[in-house]
Motif scaffolding. Structure first.
Motif: not given
Length: 184
Positions: A65-69, A71-73, A92-96, A101-107
């Motif tokens: 959640x902190x990463x999203x707020x 770094x990503x936002x 490109x930086x945002x996609x990386x 974050x996507x890796x955290x969603x796997x499965x």
């Protein structure tokens, strides 16, 4: 609330940051989005918690959640500041960052597993707002080709019955965001 100039209520209830959101409960302010969401979760305990029960799960949810707020936002917001090649680099930086974050969603259906949790709520702006911003700006940051797992999460999230009840309509939000973009 008036943000320009800031209303007396904003200055009174959030004298440190002088910004929204502010949640008033029994006349006492709670400020900052993540703090407010956790406060609500801890105060009204009749439903499921948005945080895992175990300490490691809680710390991981708080981390993402902190990463999203933090770094990503900001990285997403930077995209609109650039044009041409600089904008491509920013995308490109945002996609990386999204790939992390996507890796955290796997499965998983949601970041919280089978149910919506703190990370999903924090990523709320991405699910609806980012798509509208992309349309307004004529750019593509998130796509099924680049981020298939994340795009699947967006579909699951936006089609969740509780989210459908809570979010403004896409048309309402589009009008607000279009007005915001025109004011820049």
């Amino acid at each position: 609330e008036s943000l320009s100039p800031k209303s007396p209520e904003i200055l009174k209830y959030n004298p440190v940051h002088k910004k929204l959101p502010i949640f008033l409960h029994n006349g006492k302010p709670v400020v900052e989005s993540l703090v407010i969401v956790e406060y609500i979760d801890e105060t009204w305990t009749s439903g499921s918690s948005i945080l895992p029960a175990d300490p490691l799960g809680k710390s991981n949810a708080r981390f993402w959640a902190k990463f999203i707020d933090d770094k990503l936002m900001p990285a997403i917001m930077n995209i609109r500041r650039y044009q041409g090649e600089e904008q491509v680099k920013a995308i490109d930086e945002v996609v990386e960052l999204f790939k992390l974050l996507e890796n955290e969603l796997k499965g998983k259906k949601f970041f919280g597993g089978d149910t919506i949790g703190l990370v999903d709520i924090t990523a709320n702006f991405i699910a609806l707002w980012l798509g509208i911003h992309q349309e307004i700006m004529g750019i593509q940051v998130v796509s099924k080709e680049k981020l298939p797992i994340f795009c699947k999460w967006i579909d699951e999230y936006l089609n969740s019955s509780i989210i459908k009840q809570s979010l403004p309509s896409r048309d309402e939000l589009s009008a607000v965001l279009l007005s915001y973009h025109k004011s820049l």
